[in-house]
Design a protein around this motif. Structure first.
Motif, PDB file in Angstrom:
ATOM      1  N   GLN A 156      28.050  37.195  18.762  1.00 53.49           N
ATOM      2  CA  GLN A 156      29.219  36.721  19.974  1.00 53.49           C
ATOM      3  C   GLN A 156      28.818  37.241  21.228  1.00 53.49           C
ATOM      4  O   GLN A 156      29.005  38.389  21.577  1.00 53.49           O
ATOM      5  CB  GLN A 156      30.629  36.459  19.382  1.00 53.49           C
ATOM      6  N   ARG A 157      28.519  36.675  22.202  1.00 55.16           N
ATOM      7  CA  ARG A 157      28.395  37.002  23.704  1.00 55.16           C
ATOM      8  C   ARG A 157      29.851  37.136  24.097  1.00 55.16           C
ATOM      9  O   ARG A 157      30.555  36.720  23.812  1.00 55.16           O
ATOM     10  CB  ARG A 157      27.421  36.013  24.590  1.00 55.16           C
ATOM     11  N   PRO A 158      29.798  37.905  25.425  1.00 54.40           N
ATOM     12  CA  PRO A 158      30.982  38.371  26.041  1.00 54.40           C
ATOM     13  C   PRO A 158      31.811  37.060  26.527  1.00 54.40           C
ATOM     14  O   PRO A 158      32.841  36.850  26.554  1.00 54.40           O
ATOM     15  CB  PRO A 158      30.484  39.078  27.170  1.00 54.40           C
ATOM     16  N   GLY A 159      30.737  35.888  26.899  1.00 53.13           N
ATOM     17  CA  GLY A 159      31.433  34.597  27.017  1.00 53.13           C
ATOM     18  C   GLY A 159      31.969  34.062  26.047  1.00 53.13           C
ATOM     19  O   GLY A 159      32.559  32.627  26.426  1.00 53.13           O
ATOM     20  N   GLY A 160      31.702  34.336  24.857  1.00 55.09           N
ATOM     21  CA  GLY A 160      32.455  33.543  23.794  1.00 55.09           C
ATOM     22  C   GLY A 160      31.268  32.835  23.018  1.00 55.09           C
ATOM     23  O   GLY A 160      31.528  32.142  21.806  1.00 55.09           O
ATOM     24  N   GLU A 161      30.063  32.354  23.801  1.00 53.45           N
ATOM     25  CA  GLU A 161      29.055  31.703  22.820  1.00 53.45           C
ATOM     26  C   GLU A 161      28.547  32.433  21.697  1.00 53.45           C
ATOM     27  O   GLU A 161      28.449  33.730  21.866  1.00 53.45           O
ATOM     28  CB  GLU A 161      27.954  31.145  23.960  1.00 53.45           C
ATOM     29  N   TRP A 162      28.054  31.643  20.791  1.00 57.57           N
ATOM     30  CA  TRP A 162      27.378  32.450  19.629  1.00 57.57           C
ATOM     31  C   TRP A 162      26.015  32.283  19.446  1.00 57.57           C
ATOM     32  O   TRP A 162      25.544  31.408  20.050  1.00 57.57           O
ATOM     33  CB  TRP A 162      27.903  31.775  18.295  1.00 57.57           C
ATOM     34  N   GLU A 163      25.270  33.397  19.300  1.00 61.47           N
ATOM     35  CA  GLU A 163      23.899  33.393  19.387  1.00 61.47           C
ATOM     36  C   GLU A 163      23.563  33.412  17.650  1.00 61.47           C
ATOM     37  O   GLU A 163      23.825  34.176  17.016  1.00 61.47           O
ATOM     38  CB  GLU A 163      23.295  34.715  19.791  1.00 61.47           C
ATOM     39  N   VAL A 164      23.109  32.087  17.406  1.00 59.20           N
ATOM     40  CA  VAL A 164      22.519  32.082  15.795  1.00 59.20           C
ATOM     41  C   VAL A 164      21.209  32.047  15.611  1.00 59.20           C
ATOM     42  O   VAL A 164      20.277  31.291  16.262  1.00 59.20           O
ATOM     43  CB  VAL A 164      22.978  30.440  15.511  1.00 59.20           C
ATOM     44  N   ARG A 165      20.743  33.309  15.340  1.00 58.14           N
ATOM     45  CA  ARG A 165      19.232  33.706  15.376  1.00 58.14           C
ATOM     46  C   ARG A 165      18.775  33.406  13.889  1.00 58.14           C
ATOM     47  O   ARG A 165      19.340  34.037  12.917  1.00 58.14           O
ATOM     48  CB  ARG A 165      19.111  35.269  15.617  1.00 58.14           C
ATOM     49  N   THR A 166      17.592  32.614  14.073  1.00 56.19           N
ATOM     50  CA  THR A 166      17.051  32.492  12.654  1.00 56.19           C
ATOM     51  C   THR A 166      15.467  32.665  12.987  1.00 56.19           C
ATOM     52  O   THR A 166      15.208  33.238  13.902  1.00 56.19           O
ATOM     53  CB  THR A 166      17.021  30.825  12.928  1.00 56.19           C
ATOM     54  N   ASP A 167      14.898  32.518  11.673  1.00 55.09           N
ATOM     55  CA  ASP A 167      13.381  32.731  11.696  1.00 55.09           C
ATOM     56  C   ASP A 167      12.328  32.097  12.555  1.00 55.09           C
ATOM     57  O   ASP A 167      11.139  32.222  12.548  1.00 55.09           O
ATOM     58  CB  ASP A 167      12.896  32.884  10.379  1.00 55.09           C
ATOM     59  N   LYS A 168      12.956  30.995  13.101  1.00 61.96           N
ATOM     60  CA  LYS A 168      12.367  30.095  14.237  1.00 61.96           C
ATOM     61  C   LYS A 168      12.865  30.032  15.288  1.00 61.96           C
ATOM     62  O   LYS A 168      12.379  29.190  16.307  1.00 61.96           O
ATOM     63  CB  LYS A 168      12.273  28.564  13.499  1.00 61.96           C
ATOM     64  N   GLY A 169      13.852  31.079  15.729  1.00 64.50           N
ATOM     65  CA  GLY A 169      14.233  31.096  17.295  1.00 64.50           C
ATOM     66  C   GLY A 169      15.751  31.154  17.367  1.00 64.50           C
ATOM     67  O   GLY A 169      16.494  31.364  16.090  1.00 64.50           O
TER      68      GLY A 169
END
Length: 405
Positions: A181-194
């Motif tokens: 989770q970024r400081p601004g609240g957004e989520w980074e969903v990291r996958t094997d394709k990006g």
């Protein structure tokens, strides 16, 4: 997809629950939504489910959501053009003790308050609908004409196709590797394709919900349990007859439905067996079943054969032993996680084709409007202490499983 993209909601898990949530988000106007599935849609528990749907639940509001689910299949079939294989044969809840009959009469009264059209039947009426049942101990039953069963794959793909037609995106063969989770609240969903940058993340990962929870630093009170059902050879008594209703024989501890000219019979054995306590392997195959163990089903099957003697005389065509996830009280885990803004769960749902439509609608309302349109406390994950010890989860889930009926 592109190495980085943005979405309003990312749903992790491509079973019936994830696809239902995706569809209901688009139905309420949010189309910038993405579903990510590690393999194919229905991989996990969905593909080997018996596919039954019914309305009964100890919680009145969950029963109402189950009634909604029973009715949604015609809608998604029409929108998607995908046949869901629905058989609206009706459902019987059978009582063979006075205490159970008293319970069913009370349940029938509650159905009318909830707007569920059901009726009480006596032994003679039940015998006409179910010619293979021994009526010597049967007192009565509730009959609901909207209950039945469907094709698990067809129903899941109908949700997905209806959502995709409305603008949603589905990424198959895409493995989620981590969440941040970024400081601004957004989520980074990291996958094997990006990476997908999302405002909201929904954990609908089924058998892998514990692993996806740990990516966000939480432990979910879940445990997969082994579950058996049998499919018999053809029964002469069923040939040329109208299709029987689905049956939940509550005192016998069995559920049954017709499968062509044979029967599907499932049991919740008293000695429930947890599976993958340490965690579900990521390489667990989408078409993999567990080794059957009929020895531990002996007492339960004996009761079934006494009530349905035609089944005792039929050969067994197939034995299915597949894992399903259970919570400590048997009801789903749905809603937001305290302290994790915009992280949502929809897991621990051992009856996805019974509850999936109602859960999809409720969670979509919760995300978009801030609360669901009806009280869903019975499945709100907030009912459990986030520090619930794993041995307690396992012990209570085993107890629930063995006392399912």
């Amino acid at each position: 997809f592109e190495m980085q993209q943005q979405a309003r909601v990312v749903i992790i898990g491509g079973g019936v629950i994830g696809c239902s949530i995706l569809y209901h988000l688009t139905k309420q106007g949010w189309t910038d939504v993405v579903l990510v599935e590690r393999k194919e849609l229905t991989a996990g528990s969905t593909w080997h489910a018996a596919g039954g749907f019914h309305t009964i639940n100890g919680n009145a509001n969950i029963a109402r959501l189950q009634a909604y689910t029973c009715g949604i299949y015609k809608e998604i079939q029409a929108l998607s053009g995908q046949d869901v294989g629905a058989h609206y044969v009706g459902g019987l809840l059978v009582a063979a003790t006075e205490q159970r009959w008293e319970f069913l009469r009370a349940e029938h009264a509650r159905h009318h308050v909830l707007g569920i059209e059901s009726e009480l039947l006596g032994p003679a009426e039940i015998a006409k609908l179910c010619p293979i049942m021994d009526m010597s101990e049967v007192i009565g039953a509730i009959f609901d004409p909207l209950e039945g069963y469907l094709d698990p794959s067809g129903a899941t793909h109908a949700y997905a196709m209806a959502a995709r037609a409305a603008g949603a995106k589905i990424c198959r063969h895409t493995m989620v590797e981590s969440l941040a989770q970024r400081p601004g609240g957004e989520w980074e969903v990291r996958t094997d394709k990006g990476t997908i940058i999302a405002e909201h993340v929904v954990n609908a990962a089924g058998l892998w919900a514990r692993e996806v929870g740990r990516m966000a630093g939480i432990e979910l009170p879940l445990i997969p349990m082994e579950h058996h059902y049998l499919i018999t050879e053809d029964l002469p008594e069923l040939k040329g007859q109208p299709e029987m209703p689905s049956i939940a024989d509550l005192d016998g501890g069995l559920y049954l439905r017709q499968e062509h000219s044979g029967m599907l019979l499932g049991v919740y054995e008293r000695n429930a067996v947890p599976w993958a306590i340490a965690g579900t392997p990521w390489n667990y195959a989408e078409d993999e079943l567990l080794i059957p163990d009929l020895d531990r089903l002996g007492d339960d099957l004996t009761r079934g054969f006494e009530r349905y003697p035609a089944i005792a005389n039929a050969g067994i065509k197939r034995i299915v032993n597949g894992p399903f996830t259970f919570s400590p009280d048997g009801n789903p885990l749905v809603g937001p996680i305290a302290g994790l803004p915009n992280y949502w769960v929809a897991c621990g749902i051992m009856a996805g084709f019974v509850q999936g439509g109602g859960i999809g609608r409720s969670l979509a309302e919760w995300i978009i409007d801030g609360q669901p349109s009806i009280d869903v406390y019975g499945m709100d994950i907030a009912r459990f202490d986030p520090m619930l010890p794993e041995p307690v989860t396992i012990a209570r889930a085993r107890e629930f499983y063995g006392r399912r009926f």
